[in-house]
Design an enzyme around this catalytic site. Structure first.
Site, mmCIF file in Angstrom:
data_model
loop_
_atom_site.group_PDB
_atom_site.id
_atom_site.type_symbol
_atom_site.label_atom_id
_atom_site.label_comp_id
_atom_site.label_asym_id
_atom_site.label_seq_id
_atom_site.Cartn_x
_atom_site.Cartn_y
_atom_site.Cartn_z
ATOM 1 N N GLY A 294 0.418 -2.820 5.441
ATOM 2 C CA GLY A 294 -0.385 -3.975 5.807
ATOM 3 C C GLY A 294 -0.937 -3.829 7.208
ATOM 4 C CB THR B 73 -1.012 0.086 1.168
ATOM 5 O OG1 THR B 73 -0.317 0.246 2.392
ATOM 6 C CG2 THR B 73 -1.862 -1.153 1.251
#
Length: 564
Positions: free
Chosen positions: A464, A376
């Protein structure tokens, strides 16, 4: 760190941050700048984000005082059943085999969110917001050490897919720091969306290419991977959702985050509530205890919150959100579990968020910690009017599925591996099993902070499941420990997620803090870096402060429109 007027942008990348600042300088809103910045991250951070993935966004509107949450999480195909990630013998399929395959690919939601925001919240057409990122993809950017290292780490699996190798291993080599990397396919994708809208992705030519790439991945000779299940009908049915955000109080501030299927909002809120409960139990405020005691409390709070997250949070009906974020539930959990001198045995049992908190009955059952997710990117924006956007977007793990859509230059996500492949613990319900159209549980935690109903800042992080602990630690570092925002971001991190060990950065593990945590019973494991936060403050005098990592991921980039 930067301070000034006109608005602020903080991201992990200088190209993306500058594009967002240019939009603000031209009179755009925080939403406009967030979309443009995110599109640029799809170019420079293609292994973490892009139109092949999804994300969560929280937007504070200064004019109305409203906070809106947007869920563009990827969805499972309608054919995705509870046992799809298990073999004929019922055992989970090997993660390594699933992740780099079409079976891991969910229906992407990022482009749909950008279009929704441009049409409903922004002041610029989507084509205008995509133009800077399109031009950046076409002319290229200078490769930094992080991009080169991430490419090298994925080179073996990228080589499984010719279309991916062609884009990200040009000439068969890993781009080196200082090289100029171009992605004409991604420029074409942005151009096509600009001209045709996201119809091309969800019901048109680009969508057909996505379905082919996922269902029938083109692989190198002799390589076989699982086929995917997404269909044209799955793409056409995709919807961006606007769920009610999660709200909790902490030290007189209102912390607003994402609801399910993200676990970010509920778990950050519970961890903060637990820290307040520990204050009451011990009679000592978090602000004044020694640093090792602070980290011990923090690790106990996050591990406890993760125990409840793992048991109750997922894309299922009846998640007890109000109870999970209630102070009463946190008080019950604290009085039944917390010892200021000794770490609780892991895994910490999950509790009973049933509304009855008259006793210290903190344990309802034990569940093993699930596999960690990771990857991400995150950006935080504020505009001159005081609007704030916190936006976390992803293609799941670094490099996603490894499958690039031929001709379009973007990687598809591996988000479906965020599901539990099988129940985590026999006999204990698992809310994160696969299902038709279901959205996998996420740890993304874009967060906006209000005081007396007015936004005073926003923050978030990639990483995460460590996203949750990173966001909570930055908040407590700033609010409780009195650190300047940039120092709260730079501070050494710990992350206890109810696994066998508490993860710490080397500066903690190898020094007196690590020794003190071990003395309290914490089993430590080491990670070179935890998270990569970005944050923005809205100051009372109308100025803004933007802060990003100083070292992690090579350092982030934070700026304001008018410095000073």
């Amino acid at each position: 760190m930067a301070t000034g007027t006109g608005g602020a942008v903080s991201s992990v990348d200088p190209y993306a941050t500058q594009i967002g600042l240019d939009v603000l300088a031209d009179g755009g809103t925080a939403v406009d700048a967030a979309v443009a910045t995110a599109a640029a991250l799809g170019v420079t951070e293609p292994y973490s984000a892009g139109i092949g993935g999804g994300g969560f966004l929280v937007h504070y509107d200064a004019e109305t005082g409203d906070v809106t949450a947007y869920d563009s999480r990827e969805t499972a195909p309608t054919t995705f059943t509870e046992d799809v990630l298990r073999g004929d013998d019922g055992a989970p399929l090997p993660f390594r085999d699933v992740v780099s395959s079409g079976l891991s690919v969910g229906v992407p939601g990022t482009a749909a969110l950008w279009e929704r925001l441009a049409e409903t919240e922004g002041t610029r057409p989507l084509a205008e917001l995509l133009a800077p990122a399109r031009d950046l993809a076409r002319r290229g950017f200078v490769v930094d050490e992080t991009f080169s290292e991430q490419t090298a780490a994925n080179a073996e699996r990228f080589s499984l897919f010719p279309a991916t190798a062609q884009v990200f291993l040009p000439g068969g080599a890993v781009p080196e720091p200082g090289d100029v990397f171009r992605n004409p396919g991604l420029a074409r994708a942005y151009d096509e969306i600009s001209r045709r809208g996201t119809h091309t992705l969800y019901d048109g030519r680009m969508g057909r290419a996505v379905v082919r790439a996922a269902r029938y991945p083109r692989t190198a000779p002799g390589v076989e991977v699982f086929p995917g299940q997404i269909t044209a009908a799955d793409l056409a049915a995709y919807e961006v959702l606007e769920p009610e955000p999660v709200r909790s109080d902490y030290r007189g501030l209102e912390v607003v985050g994402m609801p399910v299927p993200s676990s970010g909002g509920t778990t950050v809120a519970e961890a903060l509530n637990l820290l307040e409960a520990y204050d009451d139990l011990t009679g000592e405020q978090l602000a004044v205890v020694p640093e090792d005691a602070y980290l011990h409390r923090f690790a106990e709070a996050t591990a406890t919150a993760f125990a409840d997250r793992n048991r109750y949070v997922g894309d299922v009906p009846g998640v007890p959100v109000e109870e999970l974020v209630s102070q009463g539930f946190a008080d019950e959990r604290a009085c039944g579990l917390f010892d200021p001198d000794v770490a609780a045995a892991r895994p910490i049992p999950f509790g009973s968020p049933d509304g009855d908190y008259a006793t210290c009955d903190a344990a309802a059952g034990v569940q093993e910690a699930p596999r960690d997710d990771h990857g991400t990117t995150h950006l935080t924006v504020a505009d001159a009017s005081g609007d704030v956007v916190a936006y976390t977007l992803t293609i799941e793990q670094t490099g996603g599925s490894g499958i690039t859509v031929p001709g379009y230059g973007f990687l598809l996500n591996n988000e479906l591996t965020d599901f539990s492949f099988a129940p985590t613990t026999p006999g204990v319900p698992d809310p994160n099993l696969p299902g038709p159209g279901k959205r996998p549980r996420s740890s993304m935690a874009p967060t906006v902070v209000l005081q007396d109903g007015v936004a005073v800042g926003g923050l978030g992080s990639p990483g995460g499941s460590t996203i949750i602990t990173t966001v909570a630690q930055v908040l407590t570092g700033y609010v409780d420990r009195g650190l300047p925002l940039v120092d709260a971001i730079a501070a050494p991190r710990v992350s206890s997620r109810n696994g066998a060990t508490t993860t710490v950065e080397p500066v903690v593990a190898d020094g007196p803090l690590g020794e003190a945590l071990r003395a309290r019973g914490h089993a430590l494991s080491t990670s070179s870096e935890i998270g990569a936060a970005t944050a923005v403050r809205v100051l009372p005098d109308g100025r803004f402060e933007a802060a990003a990592e100083t070292v992690r991921r090579g350092g982030g980039d934070a700026g304001v429109v008018n410095p000073g």
